[in-house]
Design an enzyme around this catalytic site. Structure first.
Site, short mmCIF file in Angstrom:
data_model
loop_
_atom_site.label_atom_id
_atom_site.label_comp_id
_atom_site.label_asym_id
_atom_site.label_seq_id
_atom_site.Cartn_x
_atom_site.Cartn_y
_atom_site.Cartn_z
N GLU A 1 -5.69 16.92 -9.36
CA GLU A 1 -6.91 17.63 -10.64
C GLU A 1 -8.16 17.30 -10.46
OE1 GLU A 1 -5.24 16.64 -15.07
OE2 GLU A 1 -6.55 14.97 -14.68
N GLU B 1 6.77 19.36 -24.58
CA GLU B 1 6.25 19.42 -23.07
C GLU B 1 6.64 20.45 -22.63
OE1 GLU B 1 3.48 17.18 -21.88
OE2 GLU B 1 4.37 15.03 -21.66
N HIS C 1 -3.46 11.51 -26.77
CA HIS C 1 -4.09 10.84 -25.93
C HIS C 1 -4.76 9.58 -26.77
CE1 HIS C 1 -2.81 11.00 -21.52
NE2 HIS C 1 -1.62 11.23 -21.87
N HIS D 1 4.67 9.59 -27.77
CA HIS D 1 3.54 11.05 -26.31
C HIS D 1 3.71 12.15 -26.59
CE1 HIS D 1 1.20 12.15 -23.05
NE2 HIS D 1 2.45 12.55 -22.91
N HIS E 1 -2.68 16.95 -24.21
CA HIS E 1 -3.31 15.29 -24.88
C HIS E 1 -4.49 14.78 -24.94
CE1 HIS E 1 0.31 16.86 -22.28
NE2 HIS E 1 0.45 15.04 -21.45
N ASN F 1 -2.75 18.66 -18.91
CA ASN F 1 -3.69 18.66 -20.17
C ASN F 1 -3.24 19.24 -21.24
OD1 ASN F 1 -5.84 14.72 -20.11
ND2 ASN F 1 -3.81 15.68 -18.70
N ARG G 1 0.80 -1.35 0.17
CA ARG G 1 -0.18 0.25 -0.23
C ARG G 1 1.02 1.06 0.17
NH1 ARG G 1 -3.30 -2.74 3.65
NH2 ARG G 1 -4.79 -4.28 2.50
N LYS H 1 1.71 11.66 -10.37
CA LYS H 1 0.51 10.96 -11.50
C LYS H 1 0.78 9.75 -12.63
CE LYS H 1 -2.78 13.75 -13.90
NZ LYS H 1 -2.77 14.09 -15.22
N ARG I 1 -5.60 21.40 -12.66
CA ARG I 1 -4.06 20.74 -12.64
C ARG I 1 -4.74 20.13 -14.19
NH1 ARG I 1 -0.66 15.86 -10.01
NH2 ARG I 1 0.86 15.36 -12.25
N LYS J 1 4.94 23.56 -13.43
CA LYS J 1 4.89 22.29 -13.34
C LYS J 1 4.64 21.84 -11.51
CE LYS J 1 3.13 17.57 -14.44
NZ LYS J 1 3.17 16.24 -14.55
N1 LIG Z 1 3.65 10.60 -15.29
C1 LIG Z 1 3.56 12.45 -15.83
O1 LIG Z 1 2.84 13.11 -15.29
C2 LIG Z 1 3.92 12.11 -16.97
C3 LIG Z 1 3.95 13.32 -17.78
C4 LIG Z 1 4.54 13.21 -19.64
C5 LIG Z 1 4.33 12.07 -20.29
N2 LIG Z 1 4.54 10.50 -19.04
C6 LIG Z 1 4.23 9.81 -19.56
O2 LIG Z 1 5.49 9.37 -19.78
C7 LIG Z 1 5.53 8.52 -21.73
C8 LIG Z 1 6.41 8.53 -21.98
O3 LIG Z 1 8.24 9.15 -21.45
P1 LIG Z 1 8.86 9.16 -22.67
O4 LIG Z 1 9.43 10.16 -23.93
O5 LIG Z 1 10.30 9.53 -21.34
O6 LIG Z 1 9.37 7.33 -23.12
P2 LIG Z 1 10.23 6.60 -22.69
O7 LIG Z 1 10.62 6.03 -20.79
O8 LIG Z 1 9.85 5.27 -23.26
O9 LIG Z 1 11.16 7.06 -23.02
C9 LIG Z 1 11.58 7.56 -24.05
C10 LIG Z 1 12.95 6.64 -25.24
O10 LIG Z 1 14.37 6.99 -24.77
C11 LIG Z 1 14.72 6.29 -24.09
N3 LIG Z 1 15.70 6.98 -23.58
C12 LIG Z 1 15.73 7.54 -22.09
N4 LIG Z 1 16.46 8.04 -21.21
C13 LIG Z 1 17.59 8.04 -22.66
C14 LIG Z 1 19.10 8.00 -22.52
N5 LIG Z 1 19.63 9.12 -21.19
N6 LIG Z 1 20.19 7.42 -23.51
C15 LIG Z 1 19.47 7.14 -24.64
N7 LIG Z 1 18.29 6.53 -24.64
C16 LIG Z 1 17.23 7.38 -23.23
C17 LIG Z 1 14.45 5.08 -23.64
O11 LIG Z 1 14.57 4.06 -23.59
C18 LIG Z 1 13.38 4.94 -24.97
O12 LIG Z 1 13.42 4.20 -25.74
C19 LIG Z 1 4.29 8.38 -22.18
O13 LIG Z 1 4.02 6.65 -21.05
C20 LIG Z 1 3.39 9.25 -21.02
O14 LIG Z 1 2.08 9.29 -20.42
C21 LIG Z 1 3.68 10.89 -17.67
O1 LIG Z 2 0.47 15.99 -14.56
C1 LIG Z 2 -0.51 16.17 -15.44
O2 LIG Z 2 -1.17 15.87 -14.72
C2 LIG Z 2 -0.84 15.53 -16.97
O3 LIG Z 2 -1.12 16.05 -17.25
C3 LIG Z 2 0.96 15.84 -17.25
C4 LIG Z 2 0.68 15.27 -18.89
O4 LIG Z 2 2.42 15.63 -19.59
C5 LIG Z 2 0.77 13.88 -18.66
O5 LIG Z 2 1.38 13.63 -19.78
C6 LIG Z 2 -0.13 12.76 -17.96
O6 LIG Z 2 0.53 11.80 -17.82
C7 LIG Z 2 -1.48 12.89 -19.08
O7 LIG Z 2 -2.10 12.49 -17.34
P1 LIG Z 2 -3.60 11.91 -17.58
O8 LIG Z 2 -4.21 12.50 -16.39
O9 LIG Z 2 -4.48 12.75 -18.52
O10 LIG Z 2 -3.02 10.65 -18.22
ZN LIG Z 3 2.14 14.49 -21.15
#
Ligand SMILES: NC(=O)c1ccc[n+]([C@@H]2O[C@H](COP(=O)([O-])OP(=O)(O)OC[C@H]3O[C@@H](n4cnc5c(N)ncnc54)[C@H](O)[C@@H]3O)[C@@H](O)[C@H]2O)c1
Ligand SMILES: O=C(O)C(=O)C[C@@H](O)[C@H](O)[C@H](O)COP(=O)(O)O
Ligand SMILES: [Zn+2]
Length: 376
Positions: free
Chosen positions: A244, A193, A259, A274, A255, A252, A129, A151, A248, A234
């Site tokens: 959110e 972003e 998405h 993404h 997005h 998006n 948990r 998130k 917040r 952020k």
């Molecule tokens: N939680 C949130 O608030 C939030 C915000 C934005 C995006 N996201 C999520 O994040 C994901 C996208 O993240 P991303 O763009 O980092 O993608 P990713 O994690 O797939 O990384 C992109 C690519 O780069 C490679 N890589 C990463 N770091 C590297 C480095 N230093 N050197 C060489 N290769 C490297 C990875 O192996 C991968 O192939 C999506 O799933 C999206 O939904 C979440």
């Molecule tokens: O942190 C947030 O809030 C965001 O919306 C950041 C976005 O860049 C990110 O892609 C996030 O994962 C999208 O969230 P979701 O709730 O639409 O899935």
């Molecule tokens: Zn995003």
């Protein structure tokens, strides 16, 4: 144990009460990770989760740094790419964390991009948990966005990020040196972003990016400045509305369309990642706002010109392969987490840096807009 910070290092504090944490941004942070963690937190065991691209480059350095600080680690290397944000890999991560006997005060450490961060953070939020969570983001996107704000989650075949929890990290260590090994395509995707923060409510930052993006891409002080400004932007939004319930949703921007396009391409990173979906989505959001007479079409042209200028896709037609129909894209949009009482919520704009949350957007308007923009 060497905990001496570089002169270029920046710190952004996220003041979330008992869930407050620091984001450190700068060179050399992986080598100092163990010392930074040990000086702030109590746990002495970690499960480090990473992917097959990042592991050969940075895993050993991180494990050694942890060991030097008295933190023993188990490691798990997963396939790279968006498809890894799945139930199957979530089970693997949870099992590794349990096998390593990670206690609530120990750590799950995500070493990688947003995929590894979202997946590992979800596991950290549900195993026992909730165990402590440290983000070591290695892509530009994860350093400016996904490692901050709590998130976490995975994709479902019914849509993007549909299963997850809010689970804030305890520390974020963004080592800017590692961005030098990121591919040009992935760097550009993360930049979408960065531009997003300007388009939400920082017109001066957007103008600064228009003037300085080449310096940001080149590295050095401008890059660190862009990352720190993004993290601060952020943090401000997250602190005002952690879960959110309102504003917040501004994060998006782009997005809802983005998405739907990721789901439409079956999370196939070779077709769309993404940040690319967000780039196309932000142009669509500005064009849709102009169509609704909320903003000038000149703003949409300005946004497209900048994103295109850095080499990002801005049109659905640039996505390789065939896209499903506008009606199918609308089905994906209907699964969006911002939908309330069956009504669509979009982030629309009155101009550059003047985004707002629009509830009750007519689905019929969105559908006819998508039909107009659809390439096939
Ligand atoms: N939680 C949130 O608030 C939030 C915000 C934005 C995006 N996201 C999520 O994040 C994901 C996208 O993240 P991303 O763009 O980092 O993608 P990713 O994690 O797939 O990384 C992109 C690519 O780069 C490679 N890589 C990463 N770091 C590297 C480095 N230093 N050197 C060489 N290769 C490297 C990875 O192996 C991968 O192939 C999506 O799933 C999206 O939904 C979440
Ligand atoms: O942190 C947030 O809030 C965001 O919306 C950041 C976005 O860049 C990110 O892609 C996030 O994962 C999208 O969230 P979701 O709730 O639409 O899935
Ligand atoms: Zn995003």
């Amino acid at each position: 144990m060497n905990a001496i910070a570089s002169a270029f290092e920046r710190k952004v504090h996220v003041p979330l009460g008992e869930r407050a944490y620091d984001i450190l941004i700068g060179p050399g942070l992986i080598a100092r990770a163990g010392a930074e963690i040990a000086s702030r937190l109590k746990g002495r065991k970690a499960a480090v989760i990473t992917d097959e691209h990042v592991a050969p480059l940075y895993l050993e350095a991180l494990v050694q740094s942890l060991e030097a600080a008295g933190i023993a680690s188990a490691t798990l290397v997963l396939p790279a790419g968006e498809k890894t944000k799945s139930f199957e890999h979530l089970m693997t991560v949870c099992d590794k964390v349990l096998e390593a006997r990670i206690e609530r005060n120990d750590y799950v450490i995500a070493l990688g991009g947003g995929v590894i961060g979202d997946l590992s953070g979800f596991a950290a939020g549900i195993v026992r948990r909730g165990v402590r969570f440290v983000q070591v983001p290695t892509s530009l996107l994860s350093q400016v966005d996904s490692s901050v704000g709590g998130k976490t989650g995975i994709n479902s075949r019914r849509g993007k990020n549909l299963v997850g929890v809010f689970h804030q990290p305890d520390l974020v260590l963004a080592d800017t040196d590692v961005l030098n090994s990121l591919s040009a395509r992935e760097f550009r995707a993360g930049y979408a972003e960065v531009a997003k923060y300007g388009l939400i409510d920082k017109p001066d930052f957007f103008a600064w990016l228009e003037a300085n993006w080449q310096a940001v891409f080149a590295g050095g002080a401008a890059r660190i400045e862009a990352i720190a400004t993004s993290c601060q932007a952020k943090s401000d939004v997250v602190v005002a509305d952690e879960r959110e319930t309102g504003q917040r949703a501004l994060l998006n921007l782009g997005h809802t369309f983005g998405h739907a396009l990721e789901a439409a391409t079956a999370y196939d990173s070779s077709r769309l990642v993404h940040g690319e979906g967000v780039s196309i989505g932000m142009v669509l959001a500005h064009e849709f706002s102009a169509r609704m007479n909320l903003a000038s079409p000149d703003d949409a042209r300005r946004v497209e010109s900048h994103l295109k200028g850095v080499g990002l896709p801005t049109r659905m037609a640039e996505i390789p392969g065939t896209l499903p129909s506008a009606e199918v894209l609308m089905d994906a949009i209907a699964q969006d987490k911002k939908v309330k009482g069956g009504k669509l919520t979009f982030i629309l704009t009155r101009g550059i840096g003047q985004s707002f949350v629009a509830n009750d957007v007519p689905a019929s308007e969105v559908l006819s807009f998508l039909k107009e923009k659809h390439p096939q």
